[in-house]
Design a protein around this motif. Structure first.
Motif, PDB file in Angstrom:
ATOM      1  N   LEU A 496       0.755  -1.262   0.035  1.00 12.78           N
ATOM      2  CA  LEU A 496       0.141  -0.099  -0.116  1.00 12.78           C
ATOM      3  C   LEU A 496       0.919   1.250  -0.033  1.00 12.78           C
ATOM      4  O   LEU A 496       0.639   2.254  -0.754  1.00 12.78           O
ATOM      5  CB  LEU A 496      -0.768  -0.086   1.081  1.00 12.78           C
ATOM      6  N   TRP A 497       1.864   1.401   0.904  1.00 13.75           N
ATOM      7  CA  TRP A 497       2.755   2.372   1.149  1.00 13.75           C
ATOM      8  C   TRP A 497       3.407   2.713  -0.137  1.00 13.75           C
ATOM      9  O   TRP A 497       3.662   3.812  -0.778  1.00 13.75           O
ATOM     10  CB  TRP A 497       3.414   2.694   2.147  1.00 13.75           C
ATOM     11  N   MET A 498       3.955   1.720  -0.716  1.00 13.36           N
ATOM     12  CA  MET A 498       4.963   1.683  -1.931  1.00 13.36           C
ATOM     13  C   MET A 498       4.169   2.189  -3.025  1.00 13.36           C
ATOM     14  O   MET A 498       4.830   3.003  -3.863  1.00 13.36           O
ATOM     15  CB  MET A 498       5.660   0.416  -2.124  1.00 13.36           C
ATOM     16  N   ALA A 499       3.175   1.825  -3.323  1.00 10.63           N
ATOM     17  CA  ALA A 499       2.309   2.162  -4.299  1.00 10.63           C
ATOM     18  C   ALA A 499       1.795   3.698  -4.092  1.00 10.63           C
ATOM     19  O   ALA A 499       1.999   4.492  -5.132  1.00 10.63           O
ATOM     20  CB  ALA A 499       1.044   1.403  -4.427  1.00 10.63           C
ATOM     21  N   VAL A 500       1.389   3.959  -3.134  1.00 13.70           N
ATOM     22  CA  VAL A 500       1.101   5.382  -2.950  1.00 13.70           C
ATOM     23  C   VAL A 500       2.144   6.165  -3.046  1.00 13.70           C
ATOM     24  O   VAL A 500       2.214   7.409  -3.703  1.00 13.70           O
ATOM     25  CB  VAL A 500       0.333   5.621  -1.218  1.00 13.70           C
ATOM     26  N   ILE A 501       3.359   6.295  -2.367  1.00 13.93           N
ATOM     27  CA  ILE A 501       4.581   7.112  -2.553  1.00 13.93           C
ATOM     28  C   ILE A 501       5.028   7.137  -3.828  1.00 13.93           C
ATOM     29  O   ILE A 501       5.525   8.021  -4.207  1.00 13.93           O
ATOM     30  CB  ILE A 501       5.369   6.613  -1.177  1.00 13.93           C
ATOM     31  N   TRP A 502       4.930   5.992  -4.192  1.00 13.44           N
ATOM     32  CA  TRP A 502       5.660   5.938  -5.759  1.00 13.44           C
ATOM     33  C   TRP A 502       4.832   6.559  -6.708  1.00 13.44           C
ATOM     34  O   TRP A 502       5.393   7.260  -7.485  1.00 13.44           O
ATOM     35  CB  TRP A 502       5.694   4.145  -6.140  1.00 13.44           C
ATOM     36  N   ILE A 503       3.507   6.723  -6.621  1.00 12.61           N
ATOM     37  CA  ILE A 503       2.632   7.422  -7.477  1.00 12.61           C
ATOM     38  C   ILE A 503       2.725   8.575  -7.161  1.00 12.61           C
ATOM     39  O   ILE A 503       2.726   9.568  -8.252  1.00 12.61           O
ATOM     40  CB  ILE A 503       1.133   6.805  -7.247  1.00 12.61           C
ATOM     41  N   LEU A 504       2.869   9.195  -6.105  1.00 14.02           N
ATOM     42  CA  LEU A 504       3.186  10.502  -5.681  1.00 14.02           C
ATOM     43  C   LEU A 504       4.434  11.079  -6.334  1.00 14.02           C
ATOM     44  O   LEU A 504       4.542  11.948  -6.620  1.00 14.02           O
ATOM     45  CB  LEU A 504       3.162  10.731  -4.135  1.00 14.02           C
ATOM     46  N   LEU A 505       5.212  10.123  -6.244  1.00 14.74           N
ATOM     47  CA  LEU A 505       6.886  10.586  -6.791  1.00 14.74           C
ATOM     48  C   LEU A 505       6.656  10.881  -8.391  1.00 14.74           C
ATOM     49  O   LEU A 505       7.041  11.736  -8.935  1.00 14.74           O
ATOM     50  CB  LEU A 505       7.839   9.400  -6.510  1.00 14.74           C
ATOM     51  N   PHE A 506       5.856   9.839  -8.830  1.00 13.79           N
ATOM     52  CA  PHE A 506       5.469   9.889 -10.287  1.00 13.79           C
ATOM     53  C   PHE A 506       4.944  11.290 -10.750  1.00 13.79           C
ATOM     54  O   PHE A 506       5.255  11.873 -11.860  1.00 13.79           O
ATOM     55  CB  PHE A 506       4.694   8.722 -10.775  1.00 13.79           C
ATOM     56  N   VAL A 507       3.877  11.668 -10.001  1.00 17.19           N
ATOM     57  CA  VAL A 507       3.183  12.916 -10.169  1.00 17.19           C
ATOM     58  C   VAL A 507       3.878  14.215 -10.074  1.00 17.19           C
ATOM     59  O   VAL A 507       4.146  14.864 -10.937  1.00 17.19           O
ATOM     60  CB  VAL A 507       1.728  12.918  -9.309  1.00 17.19           C
ATOM     61  N   ALA A 508       4.964  13.758  -9.134  1.00 17.29           N
ATOM     62  CA  ALA A 508       5.706  15.266  -8.771  1.00 17.29           C
ATOM     63  C   ALA A 508       6.813  15.419 -10.061  1.00 17.29           C
ATOM     64  O   ALA A 508       6.872  16.338 -10.474  1.00 17.29           O
ATOM     65  CB  ALA A 508       6.426  14.947  -7.440  1.00 17.29           C
ATOM     66  N   TRP A 509       7.415  14.097 -10.449  1.00 16.75           N
ATOM     67  CA  TRP A 509       8.233  14.037 -11.515  1.00 16.75           C
ATOM     68  C   TRP A 509       7.612  14.598 -12.910  1.00 16.75           C
ATOM     69  O   TRP A 509       8.204  15.543 -13.539  1.00 16.75           O
ATOM     70  CB  TRP A 509       8.594  12.678 -11.860  1.00 16.75           C
ATOM     71  N   TYR A 510       6.465  14.346 -12.994  1.00 17.68           N
ATOM     72  CA  TYR A 510       5.615  14.629 -14.386  1.00 17.68           C
ATOM     73  C   TYR A 510       5.382  16.129 -14.249  1.00 17.68           C
ATOM     74  O   TYR A 510       5.516  16.799 -15.204  1.00 17.68           O
ATOM     75  CB  TYR A 510       4.400  14.073 -14.220  1.00 17.68           C
ATOM     76  N   LEU A 511       4.981  16.642 -13.135  1.00 19.29           N
ATOM     77  CA  LEU A 511       4.622  18.043 -13.088  1.00 19.29           C
ATOM     78  C   LEU A 511       5.647  18.930 -13.192  1.00 19.29           C
ATOM     79  O   LEU A 511       5.483  20.194 -13.608  1.00 19.29           O
ATOM     80  CB  LEU A 511       3.570  18.140 -11.715  1.00 19.29           C
ATOM     81  N   LEU A 512       6.767  18.540 -12.469  1.00 14.51           N
ATOM     82  CA  LEU A 512       8.148  19.197 -12.619  1.00 14.51           C
ATOM     83  C   LEU A 512       8.651  19.231 -13.934  1.00 14.51           C
ATOM     84  O   LEU A 512       9.663  19.926 -14.159  1.00 14.51           O
ATOM     85  CB  LEU A 512       8.936  18.877 -11.390  1.00 14.51           C
ATOM     86  N   GLY A 513       8.324  18.202 -14.752  1.00 13.69           N
ATOM     87  CA  GLY A 513       9.009  18.230 -16.062  1.00 13.69           C
ATOM     88  C   GLY A 513      10.462  17.618 -16.030  1.00 13.69           C
ATOM     89  O   GLY A 513      11.184  18.010 -16.751  1.00 13.69           O
ATOM     90  N   LEU A 514      10.640  16.858 -15.115  1.00  9.24           N
ATOM     91  CA  LEU A 514      12.180  16.267 -14.810  1.00  9.24           C
ATOM     92  C   LEU A 514      12.182  15.313 -16.013  1.00  9.24           C
ATOM     93  O   LEU A 514      11.345  14.423 -16.141  1.00  9.24           O
ATOM     94  CB  LEU A 514      12.156  15.693 -13.400  1.00  9.24           C
ATOM     95  N   PRO A 515      13.337  15.124 -16.401  1.00  8.00           N
ATOM     96  CA  PRO A 515      13.893  14.108 -17.334  1.00  8.00           C
ATOM     97  C   PRO A 515      13.616  12.518 -16.857  1.00  8.00           C
ATOM     98  O   PRO A 515      14.089  12.537 -15.521  1.00  8.00           O
ATOM     99  CB  PRO A 515      15.315  14.473 -17.708  1.00  8.00           C
ATOM    100  N   TRP A 516      13.065  11.574 -17.530  1.00  2.95           N
ATOM    101  CA  TRP A 516      13.026  10.493 -16.933  1.00  2.95           C
ATOM    102  C   TRP A 516      14.354   9.613 -17.252  1.00  2.95           C
ATOM    103  O   TRP A 516      14.389   8.676 -16.488  1.00  2.95           O
ATOM    104  CB  TRP A 516      11.819   9.788 -17.840  1.00  2.95           C
ATOM    105  N   GLY A 517      14.962   9.851 -18.224  1.00  2.00           N
ATOM    106  CA  GLY A 517      16.117   9.220 -18.409  1.00  2.00           C
ATOM    107  C   GLY A 517      17.257   9.950 -18.606  1.00  2.00           C
ATOM    108  O   GLY A 517      17.311  11.220 -18.205  1.00  2.00           O
ATOM    109  N   LEU A 518      18.651   9.483 -19.253  1.00  2.00           N
ATOM    110  CA  LEU A 518      19.588  10.240 -19.546  1.00  2.00           C
ATOM    111  C   LEU A 518      19.847  10.636 -20.728  1.00  2.00           C
ATOM    112  O   LEU A 518      19.402   9.895 -21.607  1.00  2.00           O
ATOM    113  CB  LEU A 518      21.033   9.501 -19.014  1.00  2.00           C
TER     114      LEU A 518
END
Length: 518
Positions: A496-518
């Motif tokens: 439960l917590w890994m799914a929730v925190i991981w999804i939140l990390l994904f949302v933050a990454w997406y909204l901030l426009g951070l590069p997904w790879g190198l």
């Protein structure tokens, strides 16, 4: 996350929920009986769907040829003449084709020698002696996540070692098993380095991209940045869940359940023989490393791909990595035994290997039944029908790109309860979703990152994970009353917590426009 364990009330509520999950789960029959019941359900359900004419037409990526193909899948009944012939003729091939069996036996041949000689115990105690006590859970979680570089080997090697590591310092070994399982299974699709799975997932993604943009492709590093961040975040989450939820709930382990020899010396001090054994093991490790460097590094080395020359990806080295692990444990275990005077002759080595394989008899019996279920389930085409029936409405939903990505993650999480193979799922989902997101100007790397999230956390709680029953067996070493419910209750907070925190990390990454790879 901090509220999980800050107050007695919240901990009490969580403990009651998990105790109920464990009690209900342990009231179910033996896993073998469960899978026999599931086989019966699949038999009946496959025939019902067959009679109803259930069918879907879709585009799919062939993982071998990387071609987009139009496929029509129809429910196959296991109760027709063809289905009965399939059941009758597949008993032995199903078991032989179940890779978990071979991985487990081969790995344990080496691990058994290292454990019987005392190397595993000595290494753990040495690690404990040189590391702060608080760091153990972080080390186990981090190494568990990174173990996916060796495909499924982490399940059969890291998880039992994690239990032994916790036991060696007087902590509850069930908590160690849970930390190891959370790292190995719950974060299986990410790593800090490129692994074979990445190559396959990237190729399937590119094939799906080319359906709408033939000139656009991802490379192997398309998700590296997000994966590295995920590993670090998930390591911390796993450790916090253990420290604030799992170990407080389990309480102090009753040391009387094991002998002093099994527990090891908690002070971490090694005898002169043990220290000499570790030196010998270090020399053996160096020898194994040199051997495989010679077999892999030079151009044209035999363990490189004979056609492309690559080492990472589709190569003999990566395809046979479990052999490296077996040789590593075997060589270092024998060397340690000689140095520590715990192995006197070849008969002792063979006896240790025999003992390790013999201890797997119950697990192998379970794998016989599981392998039949997996084959019947796939033959019926129920997984594909389920996946596409859930995917199609989401694909046609007129919602924003981010919400569509989140919906995609949820769909994959749900499907993973019954359909766990990462590559097979992505071969179905990629042609459905990747073109849709590309047309919405969403980076395909984001779609692949979303899939990695959906495909991982549930692996730790679904009994359809081929290694779930094996973890139940590991738990029974320390608690004879442990069952399916015990493991589910241990792993549910992680999932439960890994799914929730991981999804939140994904949302933050997406909204901030951070590069997904190198």
């Amino acid at each position: 996350m901090s509220n999980v364990g800050d107050t007695a009330t919240s901990k009490s509520t969580m403990q009651k929920i998990l105790d109920t999950v464990e009690r209900v789960g342990n009231s179910v029959p033996h896993p073998i009986v469960i899978f026999l019941i599931l086989i019966a359900i699949v038999l009946v359900l496959s025939h019902i769907l067959y009679m109803l004419g259930a069918t879907v037409t879709y585009q799919v990526v062939d993982p071998d040829t990387h071609k987009i193909e139009t496929a029509t899948t129809t429910a196959n009944s296991l109760l027709t003449a063809n289905g009965i012939r399939h059941i009758y003729t597949r008993l032995v091939p199903n078991l032989l084709g179940f890779t978990a069996v071979g991985l487990l036996i081969v790995a344990m041949m080496g691990v058994g020698v290292a454990e019987e000689a005392g190397l595993v115990n000595a290494l753990i105690r040495k690690l404990v002696a040189v590391s702060p006590s608080w760091a153990l859970v972080y080390i186990v979680a981090f190494v568990g996540i990174l173990s996916s570089i060796a495909a499924d080997a982490g399940y059969v090697v890291l998880i039992p070692l994690a239990g032994a590591a916790f036991l060696s310092v007087g902590r509850n070994p069930l908590a160690g098993l849970a930390v190891g399982f959370a790292g190995v299974a719950g974060a299986f699709t990410v790593n800090m380095i490129i692994k074979p799975l990445d190559a396959v997932l990237t190729e399937i993604t590119n094939d799906a991209i080319h359906m709408v943009k033939p000139t656009t492709s991802l490379d192997l590093t398309a998700n590296v940045s997000f994966s590295i961040a995920s590993v670090l975040v998930l390591t911390v989450i796993i450790a916090l869940i253990n420290n604030r939820v799992i170990e407080p709930r389990l309480g102090v382990y009753q040391a009387g359940k094991t002998t002093d020899a099994q527990r090891g010396r908690n002070d971490g001090q090694l005898s002169a023989d043990e220290s000499r054994g570790l030196r010998y093991a270090g020399l053996a490790l160096l020898g194994v490393v040199i051997l495989f460097l010679l077999l892999t590094v030079p151009s044209g080395a035999p363990l490189r791909n004979p056609t492309t020359g690559v080492l990472i990806g589709n190569s003999p080295f990566m395809n046979g990595l479990i052999g490296v692990i077996m040789v590593l444990f075997l060589a270092t275990g024998v060397a340690y035994g000689i140095g520590a005077k715990t192995v006197n002759n070849s008969a002792a080595v063979i006896a240790a290997m025999t003992k390790a394989v013999a201890s797997l008899s119950g697990t192998i019996l379970l794998f016989v039944v599981i392998s039949q279920f997996v084959d019947y389930f796939n033959y019926s085409n129920i997984p594909t029908l389920m996946a596409l029936s859930m995917a199609e409405p989401l694909k046609n939903a007129h919602i924003g790109a981010l919400w569509l990505l989140l919906g995609f993650i949820i769909v994959v999480l749900i499907i993973d309860f019954v359909f766990t193979p990462a590559i097979a799922k992505w071969a179905i989902f990629a042609p459905v979703f990747v073109p849709v997101f590309v047309q919405l100007n969403v980076d395909p790397a984001a779609v692949l990152a979303a899939y990695r999230i959906g495909d991982s956390p549930v692996n730790a709680i679904t009994p359809l994970n081929a290694y779930f029953a094996m973890v139940v067996g590991f738990a029974q070493i320390y608690d004879k009353n442990a069952g399916v419910g015990t493991v589910v209750a241990l792993m549910l907070p992680y999932t439960l917590w890994m799914a929730v925190i991981w999804i939140l990390l994904f949302v933050a990454w997406y909204l901030l426009g951070l590069p997904w790879g190198l």
